[in-house]
Design a protein around this motif. Sequence first.
Motif, PDB file in Angstrom:
ATOM      1  N   ARG A 134       0.907  -0.952  -0.174  1.00 40.40           N
ATOM      2  CA  ARG A 134      -0.037  -0.191   0.065  1.00 40.40           C
ATOM      3  C   ARG A 134       0.662   1.465   0.276  1.00 40.40           C
ATOM      4  NH1 ARG A 134      -4.643  -1.617   4.133  1.00 40.40           N
ATOM      5  NH2 ARG A 134      -5.641  -3.208   3.292  1.00 40.40           N
ATOM      6  N   LYS A 135       1.779   1.208   0.685  1.00 42.55           N
ATOM      7  CA  LYS A 135       2.720   2.332   1.133  1.00 42.55           C
ATOM      8  C   LYS A 135       3.396   2.643  -0.491  1.00 42.55           C
ATOM      9  CE  LYS A 135       6.061   4.726   3.818  1.00 42.55           C
ATOM     10  NZ  LYS A 135       7.095   4.580   4.901  1.00 42.55           N
ATOM     11  N   LYS A 136       3.803   1.638  -1.021  1.00 38.75           N
ATOM     12  CA  LYS A 136       4.457   1.628  -2.342  1.00 38.75           C
ATOM     13  C   LYS A 136       3.629   2.205  -3.516  1.00 38.75           C
ATOM     14  CE  LYS A 136       6.953  -1.119  -5.700  1.00 38.75           C
ATOM     15  NZ  LYS A 136       7.621  -2.314  -5.942  1.00 38.75           N
ATOM     16  N   LYS A 137       2.425   1.657  -3.182  1.00 38.37           N
ATOM     17  CA  LYS A 137       1.378   2.230  -4.237  1.00 38.37           C
ATOM     18  C   LYS A 137       1.066   3.867  -3.958  1.00 38.37           C
ATOM     19  CE  LYS A 137      -3.125   1.241  -6.430  1.00 38.37           C
ATOM     20  NZ  LYS A 137      -4.178   0.703  -6.577  1.00 38.37           N
ATOM     21  N   LYS A 138       1.047   4.093  -2.851  1.00 35.83           N
ATOM     22  CA  LYS A 138       0.871   5.677  -2.395  1.00 35.83           C
ATOM     23  C   LYS A 138       1.790   6.619  -2.817  1.00 35.83           C
ATOM     24  CE  LYS A 138      -2.473   4.792   1.579  1.00 35.83           C
ATOM     25  NZ  LYS A 138      -2.345   5.013   3.166  1.00 35.83           N
ATOM     26  N   LEU A 139       2.979   6.032  -2.616  1.00 34.24           N
ATOM     27  CA  LEU A 139       4.327   6.591  -3.121  1.00 34.24           C
ATOM     28  C   LEU A 139       4.278   6.931  -4.729  1.00 34.24           C
ATOM     29  CD1 LEU A 139       7.050   5.470  -0.992  1.00 34.24           C
ATOM     30  CD2 LEU A 139       5.965   7.490  -0.635  1.00 34.24           C
ATOM     31  N   ARG A 140       4.091   5.985  -5.438  1.00 35.94           N
ATOM     32  CA  ARG A 140       3.942   5.987  -6.982  1.00 35.94           C
ATOM     33  C   ARG A 140       3.075   7.075  -7.345  1.00 35.94           C
ATOM     34  NH1 ARG A 140       3.019   0.518  -8.326  1.00 35.94           N
ATOM     35  NH2 ARG A 140       5.258   0.231  -8.291  1.00 35.94           N
ATOM     36  N   LYS A 200       1.577   9.464  -5.692  1.00 38.86           N
ATOM     37  CA  LYS A 200       2.150  10.767  -5.227  1.00 38.86           C
ATOM     38  C   LYS A 200       2.981  11.284  -6.357  1.00 38.86           C
ATOM     39  CE  LYS A 200       3.720  13.380  -1.275  1.00 38.86           C
ATOM     40  NZ  LYS A 200       4.188  13.255   0.126  1.00 38.86           N
TER      41      LYS A 200
END
Length: 72
Positions: free
Chosen positions: A4-10, A12
Amino acid sequence: MFFRKKKKLRNKFNDSLIEELEQLKWNWHNQKSLLEKSVDPSEEVIAQTRLAEVKYFYLFREVKRRNVRLKR
C-alpha cells in the motif's frame, strides 16, 4: 497490505510528475511564442526555447514510459 505504501508513493510521484509536465509545457509554449514574435532573437532566447522543449519532451517520455494517465 504490504504494498500500500509503495502504491501511495508511486501515485504521489506520478501526480507531481504530471504537474511538472504541465508547468514545462506552459513554459515551453511561452518561450516559443516569444521567439516567434521576436524580430531579431538573441542566441540566449533561442537556447532557452530549445532547453524548455527538451525538458518538456524528456518528462513527456518519462510519463509515457510509466503509463501515467491524466485524471480529468
